[in-house]
Structures are given as C-alpha cells and as structure tokens.
Design an enzyme around this catalytic site. Structure first.
Site, PDB file in Angstrom:
ATOM      1  N   HIS A   1       0.849  -1.203   0.000  1.00 18.48           N
ATOM      2  CA  HIS A   1       0.000   0.000   0.000  1.00 18.48           C
ATOM      3  C   HIS A   1       0.878   1.244   0.000  1.00 18.48           C
ATOM      4  O   HIS A   1       2.028   1.189   0.392  1.00 18.48           O
ATOM      5  CB  HIS A   1      -0.809   0.096   1.303  1.00 18.48           C
ATOM      6  CG  HIS A   1      -1.665  -1.065   1.636  1.00 18.48           C
ATOM      7  ND1 HIS A   1      -3.027  -1.036   1.471  1.00 18.48           N
ATOM      8  CD2 HIS A   1      -1.375  -2.282   2.170  1.00 18.48           C
ATOM      9  CE1 HIS A   1      -3.548  -2.199   1.879  1.00 18.48           C
ATOM     10  NE2 HIS A   1      -2.565  -2.977   2.307  1.00 18.48           N
ATOM     11  N   TYR A   2       0.273   2.378  -0.389  1.00 20.59           N
ATOM     12  CA  TYR A   2       0.863   3.645   0.064  1.00 20.59           C
ATOM     13  C   TYR A   2      -0.050   4.202   1.138  1.00 20.59           C
ATOM     14  O   TYR A   2      -1.229   3.848   1.214  1.00 20.59           O
ATOM     15  CB  TYR A   2       1.138   4.627  -1.073  1.00 20.59           C
ATOM     16  CG  TYR A   2      -0.004   5.239  -1.860  1.00 20.59           C
ATOM     17  CD1 TYR A   2      -1.168   5.727  -1.257  1.00 20.59           C
ATOM     18  CD2 TYR A   2       0.114   5.389  -3.248  1.00 20.59           C
ATOM     19  CE1 TYR A   2      -2.177   6.322  -1.997  1.00 20.59           C
ATOM     20  CE2 TYR A   2      -0.889   5.981  -3.997  1.00 20.59           C
ATOM     21  CZ  TYR A   2      -2.037   6.445  -3.364  1.00 20.59           C
ATOM     22  OH  TYR A   2      -3.030   7.030  -4.104  1.00 20.59           O
ATOM     23  N   THR A   3       0.524   5.069   1.992  1.00 16.26           N
ATOM     24  CA  THR A   3      -0.261   5.566   3.129  1.00 16.26           C
ATOM     25  C   THR A   3      -1.316   6.576   2.688  1.00 16.26           C
ATOM     26  O   THR A   3      -2.387   6.650   3.311  1.00 16.26           O
ATOM     27  CB  THR A   3       0.668   6.216   4.169  1.00 16.26           C
ATOM     28  OG1 THR A   3       1.560   7.115   3.495  1.00 16.26           O
ATOM     29  CG2 THR A   3       1.474   5.150   4.904  1.00 16.26           C
TER      30      THR A   3
ATOM     31  N   GLU B   1       2.468  -0.902   4.595  1.00 18.22           N
ATOM     32  CA  GLU B   1       2.154   0.483   4.218  1.00 18.22           C
ATOM     33  C   GLU B   1       3.455   1.213   3.911  1.00 18.22           C
ATOM     34  O   GLU B   1       4.389   1.212   4.711  1.00 18.22           O
ATOM     35  CB  GLU B   1       1.430   1.203   5.362  1.00 18.22           C
ATOM     36  CG  GLU B   1      -0.026   0.769   5.554  1.00 18.22           C
ATOM     37  CD  GLU B   1      -0.993   1.415   4.556  1.00 18.22           C
ATOM     38  OE1 GLU B   1      -0.533   2.239   3.731  1.00 18.22           O
ATOM     39  OE2 GLU B   1      -2.190   1.081   4.601  1.00 18.22           O
TER      40      GLU B   1
ATOM     41  N   HIS C   1      -2.600  -2.990  -3.324  1.00 19.91           N
ATOM     42  CA  HIS C   1      -3.965  -2.841  -2.826  1.00 19.91           C
ATOM     43  C   HIS C   1      -4.940  -2.680  -3.991  1.00 19.91           C
ATOM     44  O   HIS C   1      -6.043  -3.219  -3.984  1.00 19.91           O
ATOM     45  CB  HIS C   1      -4.030  -1.636  -1.883  1.00 19.91           C
ATOM     46  CG  HIS C   1      -5.222  -1.629  -0.982  1.00 19.91           C
ATOM     47  ND1 HIS C   1      -5.535  -0.566  -0.175  1.00 19.91           N
ATOM     48  CD2 HIS C   1      -6.198  -2.565  -0.770  1.00 19.91           C
ATOM     49  CE1 HIS C   1      -6.652  -0.842   0.501  1.00 19.91           C
ATOM     50  NE2 HIS C   1      -7.076  -2.042   0.155  1.00 19.91           N
TER      51      HIS C   1
ATOM     52  N   ASP D   1      -3.633   2.471  -4.791  1.00 16.91           N
ATOM     53  CA  ASP D   1      -2.290   2.345  -4.221  1.00 16.91           C
ATOM     54  C   ASP D   1      -1.706   0.943  -4.412  1.00 16.91           C
ATOM     55  O   ASP D   1      -2.463  -0.015  -4.521  1.00 16.91           O
ATOM     56  CB  ASP D   1      -2.319   2.721  -2.722  1.00 16.91           C
ATOM     57  CG  ASP D   1      -3.232   1.840  -1.856  1.00 16.91           C
ATOM     58  OD1 ASP D   1      -4.399   1.642  -2.221  1.00 16.91           O
ATOM     59  OD2 ASP D   1      -2.745   1.341  -0.825  1.00 16.91           O
TER      60      ASP D   1
END
Ligand SMILES: [Zn+2]
Length: 242
Positions: A27-29, A92, A134, A144
């Site tokens: 994921h990215y945050t 993340e 994700h 993401d």
C-alpha cells in the site's frame, strides 16, 4: 544477508487469523506525512492497521505481529479469496498518494521494502504471483501503491512478477465493447487473480481492473483501455505465474 531492524510501534487494530499468511499486499499511506499515517494506523477508533510501515528514509515500523490478522485490505479479492486480510501481510509505504501529491518513492525506502520482503519470505511461503498491490485486490476502490511504484525493481530483486514481452500490435478493447475477445481478457484477469468474472461485456468494472493491472504491470499507460501491449503483458504474466 542484511539483518532487518524494526522499530516497534504496536497497534491494537487486529484479530486472529485462521492459518498462515501466503500473500503480501503493498500500500501507500495516502496521507500528507508518515507520522500522521502511523498515528492513524495505531488509533483504536480508526479500526485500520498494517503489519509494517516503511518511511521514506527507510525506517521500518512494526505494528502488528505477522501471526495476527491486521486490517489493511478491506473489501478485497485475489484468486478466489475474499478474506485477503486473513491470508496476507500488509505493508504500508509512506507516500502522500494521488490525493496529497503523489511522488516518486525514494531509493532508501524501496531498498527497505525489498529487505523487508526478503525477511518476511524467510518466515512464510509467499509465491511471487501473490505479492500484489492494494489496487490489484480492490480495483474499484483503490489506486495504491500506484503507477510510480517500482514493481520492476522489486522483481529484479527477486520479489513479485514482471514481464516485458515483445511489442504487440492489435486493436484496443475498451468500455462498451462486447465480444469473445473481451471474454478472453476477463478470463485471463481471473486466472491471474483479479475479481473479473468473464461476461464478454467490457463494463466499468472491467475498465477498473484494466487500470489496476496497468498501474502494476503497464505503468506508462493507465487508461482502462486494453491495448495490444496490455494484453501481451497479461498473457506473458500468466505464463510466468504458471
Ligand atoms: Zn491501501
């Protein structure tokens, strides 16, 4: 062999798994700062978490034990599994994301992600075809880690799938189309793992799956149109995965 060092930052947002994890979701945050993301992933009110958070400078925070079920994927699907949280480890990666100024992932951060994946895979059996984003497991809802994430570099380091088949001309397929070609495309996505039941109709959901696929495996063009290159990459990936 590098030894991973983790910064413990426990989150109480988890429950029990039914079996060992065999999948990793990146994921990215998607928040302005890593600090804010870390706070949210540890906030009991937020009811979200991940196993790890990787900062832009390469620091790796450990929030939830790998044996526990962290709450990172939400409504998701991969290869027939709807409880993606139950079978995966969630990572993340700090980046503001498309909403707050999407930017390149620094090298120090990517090197930390690669070391983390290597470390996780010493403990659990995770196939390359089960290291996904994700957006791959929730294409209608998520973008993401996005088209700037260096999946190719990860694969060169031994994690995940990457293919670069020869140039493939061919008429593009797009939304509204209804044909055997669309059916075959959907069947291919389903075989790779996406939630894309073949109907032969190129609907909005199919376009979302194509965009998710492109964010991961055809990053120069994220438009939801299955051009020849997108289809060639899908076919090459299916070969690589089998
Ligand atoms: Zn996510």
């Amino acid at each position: 062999m590098t030894t991973m060092s983790y910064i413990d930052a426990p989150s109480s947002n988890f429950d029990a798994r039914n079996g060992p994890p065999d999948m990793i979701v990146l994921h990215y945050t998607g928040m302005p700062t890593g600090e804010e993301a870390l706070t949210r992933l540890r906030d009991p009110q937020a009811k979200v978490s991940s196993h790890y958070l990787v900062e832009e400078d390469g620091r790796v925070f450990r929030l939830v034990a790998e044996e526990r079920r962290a709450w990172h994927a939400g409504l998701s699907f991969w290869k027939g599994e709807r409880d993606v949280n139950g079978v995966s480890i969630g990572v993340e990666i700090v980046n503001p994301g498309h909403e707050f100024g999407y930017r390149a992932f620094p090298q120090a951060q990517i090197e930390a992600v690669i070391a983390l994946l290597a470390d996780i895979r010493t403990r659990w059996s995770v196939e390359d075809a089960r290291i996904v984003g994700h957006s791959d497991v929730a294409p209608d809802r998520k973008e993401d880690p996005g088209e700037l994430f260096p999946w190719k570099q990860l694969a060169q380091a031994g994690h995940g799938l990457w293919v670069e088949p020869p140039a493939a001309p061919g008429a593009p397929l797009g939304e509204g189309e209804e044909s055997a070609g669309v059916f075959a495309l959907q069947a291919g996505f389903t075989r790779l793992g996406y939630d894309c039941a073949p109907s032969g109709v190129y609907d909005a959901h199919t376009a979302a799956v194509v965009r998710a696929f492109q964010r991961h495996w055809r990053q120069e063009r994220v438009d939801g149109i299955a051009d020849g290159e997108t289809r060639a990459r899908l076919i090459a990936l299916l070969r690589a995965a089998s």
